[in-house]
Scaffold this active site. Structure first.
Site, mmCIF file in Angstrom:
data_model
loop_
_atom_site.group_PDB
_atom_site.id
_atom_site.type_symbol
_atom_site.label_atom_id
_atom_site.label_comp_id
_atom_site.label_asym_id
_atom_site.label_seq_id
_atom_site.Cartn_x
_atom_site.Cartn_y
_atom_site.Cartn_z
ATOM 1 N N HIS A 413 0.843 -1.198 0.000
ATOM 2 C CA HIS A 413 0.000 0.000 0.000
ATOM 3 C C HIS A 413 0.873 1.239 0.000
ATOM 4 O O HIS A 413 1.730 1.395 0.879
ATOM 5 C CB HIS A 413 -0.923 0.013 1.222
ATOM 6 C CG HIS A 413 -1.914 1.133 1.179
ATOM 7 N ND1 HIS A 413 -2.151 1.968 2.240
ATOM 8 C CD2 HIS A 413 -2.709 1.560 0.176
ATOM 9 C CE1 HIS A 413 -3.071 2.860 1.893
ATOM 10 N NE2 HIS A 413 -3.431 2.638 0.640
ATOM 11 N N GLU A 415 -0.048 4.961 -0.006
ATOM 12 C CA GLU A 415 -0.896 6.164 0.013
ATOM 13 C C GLU A 415 0.049 7.361 -0.125
ATOM 14 O O GLU A 415 1.067 7.429 0.565
ATOM 15 C CB GLU A 415 -1.674 6.228 1.333
ATOM 16 C CG GLU A 415 -2.433 7.520 1.567
ATOM 17 C CD GLU A 415 -3.496 7.801 0.505
ATOM 18 O OE1 GLU A 415 -4.419 7.010 0.349
ATOM 19 O OE2 GLU A 415 -3.376 8.855 -0.171
ATOM 20 N N GLU A 484 -8.290 7.095 -6.195
ATOM 21 C CA GLU A 484 -8.398 8.553 -6.417
ATOM 22 C C GLU A 484 -7.623 9.087 -7.629
ATOM 23 O O GLU A 484 -7.108 10.198 -7.573
ATOM 24 C CB GLU A 484 -7.976 9.353 -5.164
ATOM 25 C CG GLU A 484 -8.805 9.122 -3.945
ATOM 26 C CD GLU A 484 -8.339 7.944 -3.102
ATOM 27 O OE1 GLU A 484 -9.199 7.228 -2.587
ATOM 28 O OE2 GLU A 484 -7.117 7.749 -2.966
ATOM 29 N N GLU A 502 -9.846 2.978 -8.649
ATOM 30 C CA GLU A 502 -11.079 3.266 -7.908
ATOM 31 C C GLU A 502 -11.805 4.332 -8.725
ATOM 32 O O GLU A 502 -12.724 4.011 -9.474
ATOM 33 C CB GLU A 502 -10.741 3.727 -6.504
ATOM 34 C CG GLU A 502 -11.963 3.949 -5.649
ATOM 35 C CD GLU A 502 -11.627 4.650 -4.354
ATOM 36 O OE1 GLU A 502 -12.197 4.272 -3.337
ATOM 37 O OE2 GLU A 502 -10.810 5.610 -4.367
ATOM 38 N N GLU A 508 -16.583 1.632 0.141
ATOM 39 C CA GLU A 508 -16.059 2.235 1.373
ATOM 40 C C GLU A 508 -16.956 3.359 1.892
ATOM 41 O O GLU A 508 -16.963 3.637 3.083
ATOM 42 C CB GLU A 508 -14.641 2.758 1.139
ATOM 43 C CG GLU A 508 -14.569 3.906 0.137
ATOM 44 C CD GLU A 508 -13.129 4.337 -0.162
ATOM 45 O OE1 GLU A 508 -12.246 3.472 -0.149
ATOM 46 O OE2 GLU A 508 -12.911 5.531 -0.420
HETATM 47 C C1 NOJ Z 1 -8.849 6.094 0.157
HETATM 48 C C2 NOJ Z 1 -8.920 4.764 -0.493
HETATM 49 O O1 NOJ Z 1 -9.969 4.710 -1.419
HETATM 50 C C3 NOJ Z 1 -9.079 3.730 0.589
HETATM 51 O O2 NOJ Z 1 -9.292 2.454 0.026
HETATM 52 C C4 NOJ Z 1 -7.892 3.765 1.495
HETATM 53 O O3 NOJ Z 1 -8.081 2.870 2.522
HETATM 54 C C5 NOJ Z 1 -7.678 5.165 2.062
HETATM 55 N N1 NOJ Z 1 -7.700 6.135 1.043
HETATM 56 C C6 NOJ Z 1 -6.369 5.285 2.802
HETATM 57 O O4 NOJ Z 1 -5.316 5.169 1.891
HETATM 58 CA CA CA Z 2 -11.458 6.585 -2.355
#
Ligand code: NOJ
Ligand code: CA
Length: 702
Positions: A413, A415, A484, A502, A508
C-alpha cells in the site's frame, strides 16, 4: 462613384475568395453513420446518425492555442484518407477472450488558410456501436511547442435526455449519481451536499464528468467519454441546459492552461457509443479498441487475483492506520506513543494471511504498515510518507516470509495523500521494497489536495504522473490498483499491469458516510466502468452494526447482492472486503467468493437497465464454468435468466445464492438462501431479488 464601385466589387470578390462551399464526407458501419462537414467559414464539424436517426446534430470541432492562432475557422481540406480495419486481438486478461476491432477510419487533413498555415488532422473511427475521433497535430515547421487553451469539441444532442451524472469536479469522481434530464443538471447543490468527499473543486456549475450516460425519450442509449487519455487533461462536459449542447471542458493546470504539447501529438479519442438496448452498451469494446496494444512484452507475471485486507476495520473505525495518535507527542526516549488500535500489527496481519491461505484467496492487502499516518491527511504536507519504513509493530521481513510459506501474496500500500512530488522522489526505493519482499501488486492512493500545489487530480500533470507510476511498476513487474486517480479510459490495454482503479464511489462510502443507494451499482457499469475495471471492494457480509462511530449505519444492500457484485462489477483485482470473522459466520455464502473467477473467456449481458437492474453471466477463463450475478435497485424484482449460453445437451450443476423470501436491504439484509440443482441450456431461472437485493449463481459442468 467609380471608386465606390471598385471598392464594392473588390469586397464582393474578396468575399467570394473567403467563402467556400461546404464540403461533406461520410463514414459508416452498420447502423452508424458519421458525417464530417467543413462549412463555408472553414469550420470543422460532424454529425452522427444511428439507424437513420440523428444522435448528434451538427457540432463544431476545434482547438484554441494560448496566445496564438486557433484551429477553429478558415481551415481548408488538403487531403482525405479512408481505410477499413477488421482484426481480432486477445487481452492479457478481461471480460472476453478475443476482441474484434472493426471500424472504418476517415482522416481529414486540414490546413489554416492564413499564415502560419498550420496543419491539423481530424481522425474518425466509426464502429458498429459508435464513433471515436481525435485531433492530430502532425510534425510541421509552423507548430512545434504549443499550449492548448481550449478544446472546442461540441456534442449537440437532439433533446432533453435522461442523464446519469456526477459534477464536473477537477479532483474527484466519488459522487453518487444523479438521474435527471439534461435541463435539470445543476452540479453546485450536489457538490455542496457531498461533504463526505474530502476535496471538491467544481468551478462550472453546469459541468459533468464523463462517462456521461444518457437515454433518449425514444429509448436510445448514448454514452460520451474518451479513450487513451495520455499526456492530456480529462475532458468534462459543459451542459447548455436550453439547447442540450455539450461542450468539452478540459481540466486546467495551476496556471489555467490545459495542455503543454510538442508536435507530433494526438489528443485522446472522444467517444460516443450508441445502443438501442442497454445491454449492447455494456458489451461495447470500442474504448479498449481505441487504445494502443500492450507496450509490455512479457506479461506472464500479470495475474488477476482476489484478496482480503487489513482495511475495513480502519474504514469502520475499529482500528487505525496510524500507530500513534499524535506525531508530536513522543515518549521520553523520543518514540511514538502507541494508541493500541493499530490495525497493521504483525499478529493481526498473520490472521488475515491464515484466513487467505485456508480459503484459497490469493492475496492480502495491508494498509497502515508504514510510518506517516499520524498526520497524513488534510495538511497539504509534502513529505508525509517514505514508503519504506514500517511501524515498530509491523515485521516487514517476518510477514513477507510468513506469507510466502503459506502461498499467499502480499499487496503493497502506497498512500501518497496527494503528494505526487514526494512519491516520484521515492518511487525507486518504494518499488525496490516491493521487489525485495516479494509484493506482486501495489495499491496507490491520492487522498487530498495535489502537490505540485495548484495541480488537480484530473489535469495533465497528474495524468502523466499516473502513467509514470504504471510504467515504473511494469519495469518492476508489479501490478497496480490506483485509488483517487482520474477515471480510466481503457489504458489497461496498453498497460495490462494497470489492473484497476477506484476513480469512483466505492463500497467504502458505506463505512464512513451515508453510503451508496441501492441503485448505485446498477449505474456504475454504464458510467465509471465504461473506461475500465473498478476496485469497488465488494463482499460486505455484516451489513449492519459495523460502524464504531454510527451504530445504526448500514450498507444499502443484501448479502446476496454483495456476492452478485463479483460478477456485475468487473475487476481483475477483486477484494473480499469484510473482516475474516464476518466471513467465518457465513462460510456457506463465502463459498461463492472462493469459487468466483476474476478472469473470463466470455461475458453475456442478460438483462440491463441503468439505475434499475443488471444481470450478467460470465464464463471463467479456461474452464466450462459460468458465474452469474443479478442485482436490483431499491425495488424488488424477478430476474429472468435463460441459460442459453450453456452448451446444448450438456448437464451442469447450478448453485444459487439468493435473497431469502423475507430479505430486504433495510430490514433483513443478511437473510439468504442457498440451493443446488442440475440445469441445462433449456432452463430459464426465475429468481426473486429483494428490495436492494441480488442473486449469485455458480454453474459447473458435470
Ligand atoms: C482512500 C482509499 O480509497 C481507501 O481504500 C484507502 O483505505 C484510504 N484512502 C487510505 O489510503
Ligand atoms: Ca477513495
Amino acid at each position: 462613384m467609380k471608386k465606390l464601385l471598385i471598392c464594392l466589387l473588390s469586397l464582393f470578390i474578396g468575399a467570394q475568395i473567403m467563402a467556400q462551399e461546404a464540403k461533406t464526407l461520410t463514414a459508416g458501419q452498420d447502423k452508424v453513420k458519421l458525417e464530417f462537414m467543413l462549412d463555408a467559414e472553414g469550420r470543422a464539424g460532424y454529425s452522427l446518425y444511428f439507424s437513420g436517426n440523428t444522435v448528434i446534430e451538427h457540432s463544431l470541432l476545434g482547438i484554441e492555442l494560448v496566445n496564438d492562432s486557433a484551429f477553429n475557422r478558415q481551415l481548408e481540406i488538403i487531403g482525405t484518407e479512408k481505410k477499413q480495419v477488421d482484426e481480432r486481438w486477445q487481452p492479457v486478461w478481461g471480460e472476453v477472450r478475443v476482441i474484434r476491432n472493426k471500424y472504418e477510419q476517415l482522416t481529414v487533413q486540414l490546413k489554416q488558410k492564413k499564415a502560419p498555415n498550420r496543419l491539423i488532422n481530424l481522425v474518425f473511427r466509426v464502429f458498429e456501436e459508435g464513433v471515436g475521433f481525435r485531433y492530430e497535430f502532425p510534425k510541421q515547421p509552423g507548430l512545434k511547442y504549443f499550449i492548448v487553451g481550449n478544446e472546442l469539441t461540441q456534442f449537440n444532442l437532439t433533446g432533453d435526455h435522461k442523464s446519469f451524472w456526477i459534477p464536473g469536479d477537477y479532483e474527484t469522481n466519488e459522487y453518487s449519481y444523479t438521474t435527471s434530464s439534461l435541463s435539470e443538471i445543476d452540479a453546485w447543490p450536489v457538490q455542496e451536499k457531498a461533504k463526505d468527499i474530502a476535496v471538491r473543486v467544481v468551478p462550472d456549475r453546469y459541468a459533468v464528468q464523463t462517462p456521461l450516460m444518457m437515454k433518449t425519450s425514444s429509448g436510445l442509449y448514448i454514452n460520451i467519454h474518451e479513450a487513451a487519455q495520455i499526456n492530456y487533461p480529462a475532458m468534462q462536459l459543459h451542459v447548455n441546459r436550453k439547447n442540450f449542447s455539450l461542450s468539452a471542458n478540459l481540466v486546467p493546470d495551476a496556471l489555467g492552461n490545459k495542455a503543454y504539447l510538442h508536435a507530433p501529438f494526438n489528443t485522446p479519442w472522444r467517444t460516443i457509443i450508441v445502443a438501442d438496448q442497454a445491454k449492447n452498451m455494456l458489451e461495447s469494446k470500442m474504448i479498449l479498441n481505441l487504445n494502443e496494444p500492450s507496450v509490455i512484452k512479457n506479461t506472464d507475471w500479470i495475474k488477476p487475483m482476489k484478496f482480503v485486507g487489513v482495511w475495513w476495520e480502519m474504514q469502520t473505525g475499529k482500528a487505525t492506520w496510524s500507530y500513534a495518535n499524535d506525531p508530536d507527542q513522543l515518549s521520553a526516549d523520543g518514540k511514538l506513543i502507541p494508541n493500541g488500535k493499530h490495525g497493521a500489527n504483525t499478529a493481526n496481519v498473520k490472521r488475515y494471511i491464515d484466513f487467505a491461505a485456508k480459503n484459497g484467496i490469493d492475496g492480502v492487502l495491508v494498509e497502515g504498515w508504514n510510518t506517516g499516518w499520524e498526520d497524513w491527511f488534510g495538511n497539504w504536507k509534502e513529505d508525509v510518507f517514505d514508503f519504506v519504513t514500517p511501524y515498530p509493530d509491523f515485521d516487514l521481513q517476518g510477514i513477507s516470509g510468513y506469507a510466502k510459506s503459506k502461498g499467499v501474496k502480499l499487496i503493497m500500500h502506497n498512500e501518497t495523500s496527494g503528494s505526487a512530488t514526494n512519491y516520484e522522489r521515492q518511487l525507486d526505493t518504494a518499488f525496490k521494497v516491493m521487489t525485495k519482499y516479494g509484493y506482486p501488486a501495489v495499491k496507490t492512493g491520492y487522498v487530498g489536495k495535489i502537490i505540485p500545489r495548484g495541480e488537480h487530480h484530473d489535469g495533465q500533470w497528474m495524468v502523466n504522473h499516473y502513467e509514470r507510476v504504471a510504467q515504473k511498476a511494469a519495469a518492476h513487474q508489479v501490478m497496480v490498483d490506483v485509488h483517487e486517480p482520474n477515471r480510466p479510459t481503457g489504458l489497461h490495454r496498453t498497460y495490462p499491469n494497470w489492473m484497476a482503479s477506484e476513480a469512483g464511489r466505492g463500497n467504502e462510502y458505506n463505512a464512513f458516510s451515508d453510503g451508496n443507494q441501492p441503485e448505485h451499482e446498477t449505474i456504475l457499469p454504464f458510467t465509471r466502468l465504461m473506461g475500465g475495471p473498478m476496485d469497488y471492494t465488494p463482499g460486505i457480509f455484516k451489513l449492519k452494526g459495523y460502524s464504531a462511530a454510527v451504530p445504526d449505519r448500514q450498507v444499502h444492500s443484501t448479502l446476496a447482492k454483495q456476492l452478485a457484485l463479483y460478477v456485475t462489477l468487473y475487476s481483475p483485482l477483486q477484494m473480499a472486503a469484510d473482516l475474516p470473522e464476518h466471513y467465518e459466520a457465513h462460510m456457506d455464502a463465502f463459498q461463492f467468493i472462493k469459487d468466483v473467477a476474476v478472469d473470463w473467456d466470455d461475458t453475456q449481458i442478460v438483462e440491463a437497465e441503468p439505475g434499475d437492474y443488471l444481470t450478467i453471466a460470465r464464463k471463467a477463463k479456461g474452464t466450462e464454468n459460468w458465474f452469474i450475478g443479478a442485482i436490483t435497485d431499491e425495488n424488488s424484482r424477478v430476474a429472468s435468466i435463460p441459460l442459453t449460453f450453456l452448451d446444448k445437451g450438456k448437464k451442469y450443476m447450478a448453485r444459487i445464492y439468493r435473497d431469502a423470501d423475507d430479505a430486504n436491504w433495510k430490514t433483513n439484509p443478511e437473510a439468504y438462501h442457498i440451493e443446488e440443482f442440475p440445469v441445462t441450456s433449456a432452463r430459464v431461472l426465475k429468481l426473486k431479488l429483494a428490495a436492494g437485493g441480488g442473486a449469485a449463481i455458480s454453474i459447473k459442468k458435470l
